[in-house]
Design an enzyme around this catalytic site. Structure first.
Site, PDB file in Angstrom:
ATOM      1  N   HIS A   1      -9.592   2.482   0.852  1.00  0.00           N
ATOM      2  CA  HIS A   1      -8.171   2.190   0.706  1.00  0.00           C
ATOM      3  C   HIS A   1      -7.917   1.644  -0.693  1.00  0.00           C
ATOM      4  O   HIS A   1      -8.273   0.511  -1.002  1.00  0.00           O
ATOM      5  CB  HIS A   1      -7.741   1.182   1.768  1.00  0.00           C
ATOM      6  CG  HIS A   1      -6.263   1.036   1.898  1.00  0.00           C
ATOM      7  ND1 HIS A   1      -5.389   1.621   1.003  1.00  0.00           N
ATOM      8  CD2 HIS A   1      -5.494   0.370   2.807  1.00  0.00           C
ATOM      9  CE1 HIS A   1      -4.151   1.322   1.359  1.00  0.00           C
ATOM     10  NE2 HIS A   1      -4.194   0.568   2.437  1.00  0.00           N
TER      11      HIS A   1
ATOM     12  N   PHE B   1       1.556  -3.506   3.864  1.00  0.00           N
ATOM     13  CA  PHE B   1       1.766  -4.829   4.436  1.00  0.00           C
ATOM     14  C   PHE B   1       3.238  -5.226   4.318  1.00  0.00           C
ATOM     15  O   PHE B   1       3.911  -4.909   3.336  1.00  0.00           O
ATOM     16  CB  PHE B   1       0.911  -5.866   3.696  1.00  0.00           C
ATOM     17  CG  PHE B   1      -0.497  -5.986   4.219  1.00  0.00           C
ATOM     18  CD1 PHE B   1      -0.999  -5.125   5.166  1.00  0.00           C
ATOM     19  CD2 PHE B   1      -1.324  -6.996   3.735  1.00  0.00           C
ATOM     20  CE1 PHE B   1      -2.288  -5.250   5.638  1.00  0.00           C
ATOM     21  CE2 PHE B   1      -2.628  -7.132   4.192  1.00  0.00           C
ATOM     22  CZ  PHE B   1      -3.115  -6.268   5.148  1.00  0.00           C
TER      23      PHE B   1
ATOM     24  N   HIS C   1      -1.823   8.112   6.280  1.00  0.00           N
ATOM     25  CA  HIS C   1      -2.150   6.820   5.675  1.00  0.00           C
ATOM     26  C   HIS C   1      -3.516   6.368   6.174  1.00  0.00           C
ATOM     27  O   HIS C   1      -4.377   5.997   5.389  1.00  0.00           O
ATOM     28  CB  HIS C   1      -1.082   5.791   6.019  1.00  0.00           C
ATOM     29  CG  HIS C   1      -1.318   4.456   5.423  1.00  0.00           C
ATOM     30  ND1 HIS C   1      -1.325   4.238   4.066  1.00  0.00           N
ATOM     31  CD2 HIS C   1      -1.576   3.245   5.996  1.00  0.00           C
ATOM     32  CE1 HIS C   1      -1.566   2.961   3.823  1.00  0.00           C
ATOM     33  NE2 HIS C   1      -1.736   2.328   4.970  1.00  0.00           N
TER      34      HIS C   1
ATOM     35  N   GLU D   1       0.190   5.349  13.673  1.00  0.00           N
ATOM     36  CA  GLU D   1       0.534   6.542  12.891  1.00  0.00           C
ATOM     37  C   GLU D   1       0.470   7.795  13.753  1.00  0.00           C
ATOM     38  O   GLU D   1       1.312   8.695  13.611  1.00  0.00           O
ATOM     39  CB  GLU D   1      -0.386   6.674  11.682  1.00  0.00           C
ATOM     40  CG  GLU D   1       0.015   7.808  10.754  1.00  0.00           C
ATOM     41  CD  GLU D   1      -0.698   7.782   9.426  1.00  0.00           C
ATOM     42  OE1 GLU D   1      -0.269   8.512   8.505  1.00  0.00           O
ATOM     43  OE2 GLU D   1      -1.690   7.034   9.282  1.00  0.00           O
TER      44      GLU D   1
ATOM     45  N   LYS E   1      -8.794   8.519   2.968  1.00  0.00           N
ATOM     46  CA  LYS E   1      -9.433   7.200   2.874  1.00  0.00           C
ATOM     47  C   LYS E   1     -10.808   7.177   3.533  1.00  0.00           C
ATOM     48  O   LYS E   1     -11.581   6.248   3.285  1.00  0.00           O
ATOM     49  CB  LYS E   1      -8.525   6.138   3.483  1.00  0.00           C
ATOM     50  CG  LYS E   1      -7.253   5.882   2.687  1.00  0.00           C
ATOM     51  CD  LYS E   1      -6.400   4.802   3.325  1.00  0.00           C
ATOM     52  CE  LYS E   1      -5.105   4.597   2.566  1.00  0.00           C
ATOM     53  NZ  LYS E   1      -4.156   5.720   2.722  1.00  0.00           N
TER      54      LYS E   1
ATOM     55  N   CYS F   1       0.804  -1.226   0.000  1.00  0.00           N
ATOM     56  CA  CYS F   1       0.000   0.000   0.000  1.00  0.00           C
ATOM     57  C   CYS F   1       0.837   1.277   0.000  1.00  0.00           C
ATOM     58  O   CYS F   1       0.282   2.374   0.006  1.00  0.00           O
ATOM     59  CB  CYS F   1      -0.957  -0.017   1.191  1.00  0.00           C
ATOM     60  SG  CYS F   1      -1.989  -1.492   1.216  1.00  0.00           S
TER      61      CYS F   1
END
Length: 412
Positions: free
Chosen positions: A339, A398, A302, A313, A334, A162
């Site tokens: 996402h 990931f 993110h 985060e 998002k 991502c």
């Protein structure tokens, strides 16, 4: 070292397939999440996603050409064509040996792969398409853009989950900055809203199951979040050396001034709970830009709408900025587009460019009650106006892949 500027923006997204529609939707706090209507979802735990609608590949390229491309490549090429038009580049007037393409995809042609697995099982090996491999492999979007534009310069298809969009933009920035290319199309594309992916993520309990309220399902930093929402699309920017852009009289929309990457070295899917990898990437990006953390005016997070990720985060931002963390607005796109996986970084970079240009930070929608450990200024539910010169955009993937870019308002 060359300065690297942004001269074109191309977007295909759940909020629309051109820049103004996408940007206006973000500013208005509009959700692009809806019930999936492209396949039967009645047996799935999650039945919602952020889908690209209104794109007609056959009308755009003709039936023969469109059928040679998996959907992720179609979305990527559509965004690249839009970015080219937006940039005003005349391909016959530039050195195409110095024109590159840095576009990645995390999953690639999943639809093509699964369709051919079904053919193999049901009708035998003779029915598997000879185009399976070139349609499926994740570098094909970059390859098709290169072929379509005659781009013979450096081409790369990063696979950092991502964080792909930011990896592509950051690595392209390095190449142009060093003088090894004049122009690079950079970003990501993804079309993973497919039954197998929906089932896999759903069975991993990673997805929101707020099926009756799709527009309220993606809730970064909110106490009532229950997972992320899948999205699809493509976000591609034209990056260009300032020298080249000025020589051709290009309109300049922003500047890339920093990039940092790191690894959590922690877990296959979970963020480091203390946000160490995210912090290291942000710190590296700020350092490469020749700035201090106190120079950052706005952060595009993110922020996928998972408890572990949102908290990690937030900790990373606090570690970077200290007490200044409470001064800097942090927005989560998002919440509106879901996402978009490998396409997320490119789409969010485009939004950040627009923030710096117009002085408007899109809201984090559905943030009604911040969750535990989430106490920063996340611009809840209503856009924010102000003066923003420097923006930082986070993308984490990931496997612990982290990529962060620093953008600057272009002043001439």
């Amino acid at each position: 070292m060359e300065r690297v500027v942004i001269t074109g923006l191309g977007i295909v997204s759940p909020l629309g397939n051109e820049l103004d529609t996408f940007w206006n939707g973000l500013k208005e706090g509009k959700s692009g999440i809806s019930t999936i209507d492209t396949f039967d979802v009645s047996g799935y735990k999650t039945r919602i996603a952020g889908l690209v609608k209104g794109l007609d590949p056959e009308g755009r390229w003709g039936r023969k050409e469109a059928r040679k491309m998996d959907r992720f490549s179609q979305l990527g090429l559509a965004a690249a064509e839009q970015a080219l038009e937006h940039s005003g580049l005349k391909l016959d007037q530039i050195d195409r040996e110095r024109l590159g393409v840095y576009v990645g995809s995390g999953i690639g042609g999943i639809e093509t792969l699964v369709n051919n697995v079904d053919l193999l099982r049901d009708r035998g090996p003779g029915r598997v398409s000879p185009s399976l491999v070139p349609m499926m492999i994740s570098n094909m979007a970059a390859a098709l853009i290169s072929i379509h534009f005659g781009a013979m310069g450096p081409t790369l298809s990063p696979v950092t989950a991502c964080s792909i969009g930011n990896t592509a933009i950051g690595e392209a920035w390095r190449v142009i900055r060093s003088g090894d290319a004049d122009v690079i199309f950079a970003g990501g594309t993804e079309a993973a809203a497919h039954p197998i992916a929906l089932a896999g993520f759903g069975n991993a309990t990673a997805l929101s199951v707020r099926n009756e309220e799709p527009t309220k399902a993606s809730r970064p930093f909110d106490a009532d979040r229950d997972g992320f929402v899948m999205g699809e699309g493509a976000g591609i920017l034209v990056l260009e050396s300032l020298t080249h852009a000025q020589k051709r009289g290009a309109q300049i929309y922003g500047e890339v001034i920093g990039y940092g990457a790191s690894s959590d070295a922690y877990h296959m899917v979970a963020s480091h709970p203390e946000g160490i990898g995210g912090y290291l990437a942000m710190k590296s990006a700020v350092k490469s830009a020749g700035l201090t953390p106190q120079d950052i005016d706005v952060i595009s997070a993110h922020a996928t709408s998972t408890e572990v990720g949102d908290i990690a985060e937030t900790k990373a931002i606090k570690k970077l900025l200290g007490e200044d963390a409470y001064r800097v607005p942090v927005t989560a796109n998002k919440s509106m587009i879901g996402h978009m996986f490998g396409a997320a970084g490119g789409a969010e970079a485009i939004a950040l460019v627009q923030t710096l240009r117009e002085g408007i930070v899109p809201p984090t929608i559905n943030l009604d009650q911040p969750g535990e450990g989430c106490d920063l200024d996340y611009v809840p539910n209503t856009a924010r106006t102000g003066t923003f010169e420097i923006g930082l955009s986070n993308s984490f993937g990931f496997g612990g892949h982290n990529a962060v870019i620093v953008l600057k308002k272009y002043e001439g």
